[in-house]
Design a protein around this motif. Sequence first.
Motif, PDB file in Angstrom:
ATOM      1  N   PRO A 133       0.811  -1.227   0.000  1.00  0.00           N
ATOM      2  CA  PRO A 133       0.000   0.000   0.000  1.00  0.00           C
ATOM      3  C   PRO A 133       0.842   1.274   0.000  1.00  0.00           C
ATOM      4  CG  PRO A 133      -0.875  -1.549   1.598  1.00  0.00           C
ATOM      5  CD  PRO A 133       0.450  -2.093   1.130  1.00  0.00           C
ATOM      6  N   MET A 134       2.017   1.236   0.599  1.00  0.00           N
ATOM      7  CA  MET A 134       2.882   2.417   0.596  1.00  0.00           C
ATOM      8  C   MET A 134       3.428   2.675  -0.807  1.00  0.00           C
ATOM      9  SD  MET A 134       4.952   2.801   4.138  1.00  0.00           S
ATOM     10  CE  MET A 134       5.165   1.134   4.681  1.00  0.00           C
ATOM     11  N   ALA A 135       3.632   1.625  -1.590  1.00  0.00           N
ATOM     12  CA  ALA A 135       4.105   1.802  -2.964  1.00  0.00           C
ATOM     13  C   ALA A 135       3.058   2.563  -3.780  1.00  0.00           C
ATOM     14  CB  ALA A 135       4.414   0.451  -3.593  1.00  0.00           C
ATOM     15  N   GLN A 136       1.796   2.239  -3.589  1.00  0.00           N
ATOM     16  CA  GLN A 136       0.730   2.965  -4.285  1.00  0.00           C
ATOM     17  C   GLN A 136       0.714   4.427  -3.850  1.00  0.00           C
ATOM     18  OE1 GLN A 136      -2.581   0.625  -3.024  1.00  0.00           O
ATOM     19  NE2 GLN A 136      -2.623  -0.605  -4.901  1.00  0.00           N
ATOM     20  N   ALA A 137       0.863   4.672  -2.564  1.00  0.00           N
ATOM     21  CA  ALA A 137       0.881   6.048  -2.061  1.00  0.00           C
ATOM     22  C   ALA A 137       2.087   6.801  -2.623  1.00  0.00           C
ATOM     23  CB  ALA A 137       0.899   6.054  -0.534  1.00  0.00           C
ATOM     24  N   MET A 138       3.219   6.146  -2.717  1.00  0.00           N
ATOM     25  CA  MET A 138       4.420   6.788  -3.260  1.00  0.00           C
ATOM     26  C   MET A 138       4.236   7.137  -4.736  1.00  0.00           C
ATOM     27  SD  MET A 138       6.610   7.472  -0.995  1.00  0.00           S
ATOM     28  CE  MET A 138       7.899   7.959  -2.097  1.00  0.00           C
ATOM     29  N   GLN A 139       3.577   6.277  -5.493  1.00  0.00           N
ATOM     30  CA  GLN A 139       3.306   6.595  -6.899  1.00  0.00           C
ATOM     31  C   GLN A 139       2.433   7.841  -7.005  1.00  0.00           C
ATOM     32  OE1 GLN A 139       1.595   2.998  -8.419  1.00  0.00           O
ATOM     33  NE2 GLN A 139       3.573   2.023  -8.784  1.00  0.00           N
ATOM     34  N   TRP A 140       1.432   7.911  -6.162  1.00  0.00           N
ATOM     35  CA  TRP A 140       0.543   9.072  -6.170  1.00  0.00           C
ATOM     36  C   TRP A 140       1.313  10.332  -5.778  1.00  0.00           C
ATOM     37  CZ3 TRP A 140      -1.416  12.463  -2.454  1.00  0.00           C
ATOM     38  CH2 TRP A 140      -2.502  13.229  -2.858  1.00  0.00           C
ATOM     39  N   LEU A 141       2.134  10.231  -4.733  1.00  0.00           N
ATOM     40  CA  LEU A 141       2.910  11.383  -4.269  1.00  0.00           C
ATOM     41  C   LEU A 141       3.971  11.812  -5.281  1.00  0.00           C
ATOM     42  CD1 LEU A 141       3.411  10.460  -0.520  1.00  0.00           C
ATOM     43  CD2 LEU A 141       2.078  12.371  -1.416  1.00  0.00           C
ATOM     44  N   SER A 142       4.510  10.879  -6.043  1.00  0.00           N
ATOM     45  CA  SER A 142       5.579  11.216  -6.983  1.00  0.00           C
ATOM     46  C   SER A 142       5.090  12.169  -8.071  1.00  0.00           C
ATOM     47  CB  SER A 142       6.195   9.959  -7.593  1.00  0.00           C
ATOM     48  OG  SER A 142       5.288   9.330  -8.462  1.00  0.00           O
ATOM     49  N   ARG A 143       3.795  12.085  -8.433  1.00  0.00           N
ATOM     50  CA  ARG A 143       3.253  13.043  -9.407  1.00  0.00           C
ATOM     51  C   ARG A 143       3.379  14.453  -8.869  1.00  0.00           C
ATOM     52  NH1 ARG A 143      -2.598  10.815 -10.356  1.00  0.00           N
ATOM     53  NH2 ARG A 143      -2.886  12.728  -9.195  1.00  0.00           N
ATOM     54  N   TYR A 144       3.058  14.648  -7.622  1.00  0.00           N
ATOM     55  CA  TYR A 144       3.113  15.977  -7.015  1.00  0.00           C
ATOM     56  C   TYR A 144       4.545  16.386  -6.717  1.00  0.00           C
ATOM     57  CZ  TYR A 144      -1.811  15.384  -7.026  1.00  0.00           C
ATOM     58  OH  TYR A 144      -3.088  15.181  -7.454  1.00  0.00           O
ATOM     59  N   GLN A 145       5.390  15.433  -6.449  1.00  0.00           N
ATOM     60  CA  GLN A 145       6.802  15.737  -6.245  1.00  0.00           C
ATOM     61  C   GLN A 145       7.383  16.321  -7.533  1.00  0.00           C
ATOM     62  OE1 GLN A 145       9.293  12.325  -5.516  1.00  0.00           O
ATOM     63  NE2 GLN A 145      10.928  13.568  -4.672  1.00  0.00           N
ATOM     64  N   ARG A 146       7.071  15.698  -8.674  1.00  0.00           N
ATOM     65  CA  ARG A 146       7.548  16.227  -9.959  1.00  0.00           C
ATOM     66  C   ARG A 146       7.002  17.631 -10.192  1.00  0.00           C
ATOM     67  NH1 ARG A 146       6.540  10.877 -11.666  1.00  0.00           N
ATOM     68  NH2 ARG A 146       4.528  11.514 -12.488  1.00  0.00           N
ATOM     69  N   PHE A 147       5.733  17.852  -9.876  1.00  0.00           N
ATOM     70  CA  PHE A 147       5.119  19.172 -10.041  1.00  0.00           C
ATOM     71  C   PHE A 147       5.883  20.224  -9.243  1.00  0.00           C
ATOM     72  CE2 PHE A 147       2.252  22.280  -8.044  1.00  0.00           C
ATOM     73  CZ  PHE A 147       1.824  22.976  -9.158  1.00  0.00           C
ATOM     74  N   TRP A 148       6.144  19.940  -7.946  1.00  0.00           N
ATOM     75  CA  TRP A 148       6.809  20.928  -7.104  1.00  0.00           C
ATOM     76  C   TRP A 148       8.255  21.125  -7.511  1.00  0.00           C
ATOM     77  CZ3 TRP A 148       4.426  24.551  -4.887  1.00  0.00           C
ATOM     78  CH2 TRP A 148       3.121  24.357  -4.429  1.00  0.00           C
TER      79      TRP A 148
END
Length: 130
Positions: A72-87
């Motif tokens: 489940p943390m891998a899924q959360a990390m994928q979701w967060l990585s989109r916003y990490q790239r944005f920032w």
Amino acid sequence: MDMTFAALADPTRRALLARLSEGQALSVSELAQPFAMSLPAIMKHLDVLSDAGLLAREKSGRVVACRLTAAPMAQAMQWLSRYQRFWFDNLDRLAAFVEDEPWKQQASPSPAASKPSPKKSTRRGSTRRN
């Protein structure tokens, strides 16, 4: 993913997961040892982690061993990585702007603009009339 973030929101649960991240399964009593809270309170935290899919429990006799399940943390990390790239992209553009923009000194204001405004005339002294 909501349950994952809800489970990770609590510092005690994050600390429990950190202990489990060392790779070995730990008994509930081993997990509870460094915390200044009751075993039932630790069990409630473990229930939240288990419901979120972050923790697997295995019972062997009277001992319940817990181990980390990080899917489940891998899924959360994928979701967060989109916003990490944005920032990161936005911060990189901001840094490039600040470094490349020649900053001009602001012109000093004209002397007329810097004069203090005149005070309103007021009557001084006693305001009583005789």
